[in-house]
Design a protein around this motif. Structure first.
Motif, PDB file in Angstrom:
ATOM      1  N   PRO A   1      -2.349  -5.940   0.990  1.00  0.00           N
ATOM      2  CA  PRO A   1      -2.967  -7.024   1.740  1.00  0.00           C
ATOM      3  C   PRO A   1      -1.913  -8.037   2.191  1.00  0.00           C
ATOM      4  O   PRO A   1      -0.917  -8.250   1.501  1.00  0.00           O
ATOM      5  CB  PRO A   1      -3.943  -7.648   0.744  1.00  0.00           C
ATOM      6  N   ASP A   2      -2.150  -8.607   3.325  1.00  0.00           N
ATOM      7  CA  ASP A   2      -1.290  -9.679   3.830  1.00  0.00           C
ATOM      8  C   ASP A   2      -1.720 -10.957   3.120  1.00  0.00           C
ATOM      9  O   ASP A   2      -2.753 -11.535   3.420  1.00  0.00           O
ATOM     10  CB  ASP A   2      -1.503  -9.800   5.336  1.00  0.00           C
TER      11      ASP A   2
ATOM     12  N   MET B   1      -2.643   3.131   1.533  1.00  0.00           N
ATOM     13  CA  MET B   1      -3.294   1.834   1.795  1.00  0.00           C
ATOM     14  C   MET B   1      -2.235   0.734   1.794  1.00  0.00           C
ATOM     15  O   MET B   1      -1.546   0.541   0.799  1.00  0.00           O
ATOM     16  CB  MET B   1      -4.329   1.579   0.696  1.00  0.00           C
ATOM     17  N   PRO B   2      -2.124  -0.005   2.865  1.00  0.00           N
ATOM     18  CA  PRO B   2      -1.093  -1.050   2.918  1.00  0.00           C
ATOM     19  C   PRO B   2      -1.458  -2.210   2.008  1.00  0.00           C
ATOM     20  O   PRO B   2      -2.629  -2.449   1.720  1.00  0.00           O
ATOM     21  CB  PRO B   2      -1.121  -1.492   4.386  1.00  0.00           C
TER      22      PRO B   2
END
Lengths: 184, 184, 184, 184
Positions: free
Chosen positions: C4-5, C1-2
């Motif tokens: 969050p920006d 899971m990347p």
């Protein structure tokens, strides 16, 4: 299963709610930009509180209690005298509620008459109006005949109460003492 | 100017507000997305209604009244038995309020005990909670000792009331008759 | 899971909320019995609306816009000029909102500045305040730099709007035309 | 006095408000004792917010977004495709708002479409619904064509947002990354 006992008196005597105005019923007028009087909230509250039958709403006036004179008080007295209900609640401005209570109290009517009002209008966040009306109805249907001022969860006999305007509270006084309390 | 008569009994006897949960006190949990129990609203309402001194809030439980068993009712009975106040209001779920009233009524305590609740939670638009609490307090401080269910502006004796679940209303019944009313 | 920006600019530029008073922020004073100014509601609304970081509340004044003079408008202009945020919302009384918009518009600052207010105070049943603030924030973070009046779900350019006081509404006018609309 | 410029486009393009249900529109059912769906609040909010003409309310469905399947999303897509308005706001449950945004975003319609909702139902104390709708309308009438999720005062592009269910918040993500955020 037996039929319900529908005798209204079993649980609550017939009740008259008289609107006389005061802070309780003030509404905001968006064009004028101020609080004023319009339609009383009492009918809407009767639905909201799911009151049973046996409740009559009677709008006598919608005025600030500082604008109330003896004619207005005689009108309220006549409304109480003519009411068939043994329990009456009057929604009234707080500033002269005690004065009206004394006019009604001196008449010694056979009903239980309870005056209430609000420190914050019904429509405004945090209002005490709904609580006070519930409280006054509980008192009007439970206390013996007489005239009472019901505020802050207390019922004061009509000749033993004054408003302390500096504090915005009602307080008990000895009968016969000065009812003019401290002002703001 | 004479000193105010500060005797609390002059206007209102000491009062205990017991929280037992029920719809009245339910709150919305934004993460779970449903109504649940948290902090009781009673302390906040005491301030909002500007109740005088002489009021004690006593949170006994925060549960749905359908989850209430005899242990819970014995706990409420013990709380009433141990309370020094002559006036007690219990905020309770409406579904089994009548059952709890019967447990308390059979004990024949010397206090005036009034059970109330709400059909709509305090936090939700159009709630009857604030009205009902005011009404129950008016009854608890005015009626003779005994146990009552106060809803819809009526005070029912503990052995003469049932909830009609189909209508969402309380109704008077003859003493000794079946208290299970119609269900939805 | 990347991850969050978390770049605030990805979704919404930094925002300044300036309180100048007006009907939006008026509160009821139970002792005086009238609407007045106290603590601004903006901090409470930031929590209620769950606004992300990147929002600064800046209370410049709490006055009725009819009491606002050129000094007050210069103060608001200075607050906008000194603000590092590219998006600014000013909560202002509706009666002279257009006058302030013209002072700010003439300054041609590089930010998007949106004036809003309310026809009914935030604390009063049926208020438009919360809607209007949300709308103004949506405009301030989306429109190109310039000065706008945002009311009734519309964003008007600062030199193309007037308040119709008789109707309690804002309406578009051609640039350069008389901004004094009908009065009540 | 010149006539007002009544061109709706001067201040705000025509707007369609589509109701799809979700927490925003849930209502309390006093007999069932739970939150459910009934009449959408959107018509009442249009009046409360004093929206000008040029606003159409279009109730497509009233369901929990967890119960929404692809047919429902195709129905919403068809409603957007058939709408003549250049600005569309969809009131939607928050749990699958991002999924619907992706269906709409992939269609690349020429309108500005903004999805919003609420963490707390409109009828419940402290609700964010009114703010969010105002914000979404400000975005829909100001942002360039595209599909956006507008919550917490932020407008996220449809392919750059996820709901963090554990926190009950929306957060920006890089395009193409996993949109399933942490769950509670």
């Amino acid at each position: 299963m037996p039929a319900p006992d529908t005798s209204a008196h079993a649980a609550a005597p017939p009740l008259r709610l008289i609107a006389a105005g005061g802070t309780f019923d003030k509404r905001y007028d968006p064009v004028a930009g101020q609080l004023t009087f319009g339609h009383s909230h009492l009918e809407a509250i009767v639905r909201r509180a799911r009151l049973d039958g046996g409740v009559t709403v009677d709008v006598q006036m919608q005025i600030d209690s500082l604008d109330m004179d003896d004619d207005h008080r005689q009108q309220l007295l006549a409304a109480c005298r003519g009411a068939p209900e043994p329990a009456i609640v009057i929604v009234h401005g707080t500033d002269t509620m005690v004065d009206t209570a004394r006019v009604l109290g001196a008449a010694a009517l056979p009903a239980t008459i309870v005056l209430t009002g609000a420190m914050v209008p019904y429509d405004i966040e945090g209002s005490d109006a709904l609580f006070n009306l519930g409280h006054a109805i509980g008192c009007a249907r439970s206390l013996p005949p007489g005239v009472y001022v019901a505020m802050q969860g207390c019922a004061f006999a009509w000749d033993r109460v004054r408003k302390n305007r500096a504090l915005g509270r009602f307080e008990a006084i000895a009968p016969g003492s000065d009812r003019a309390g401290p002002t703001a």
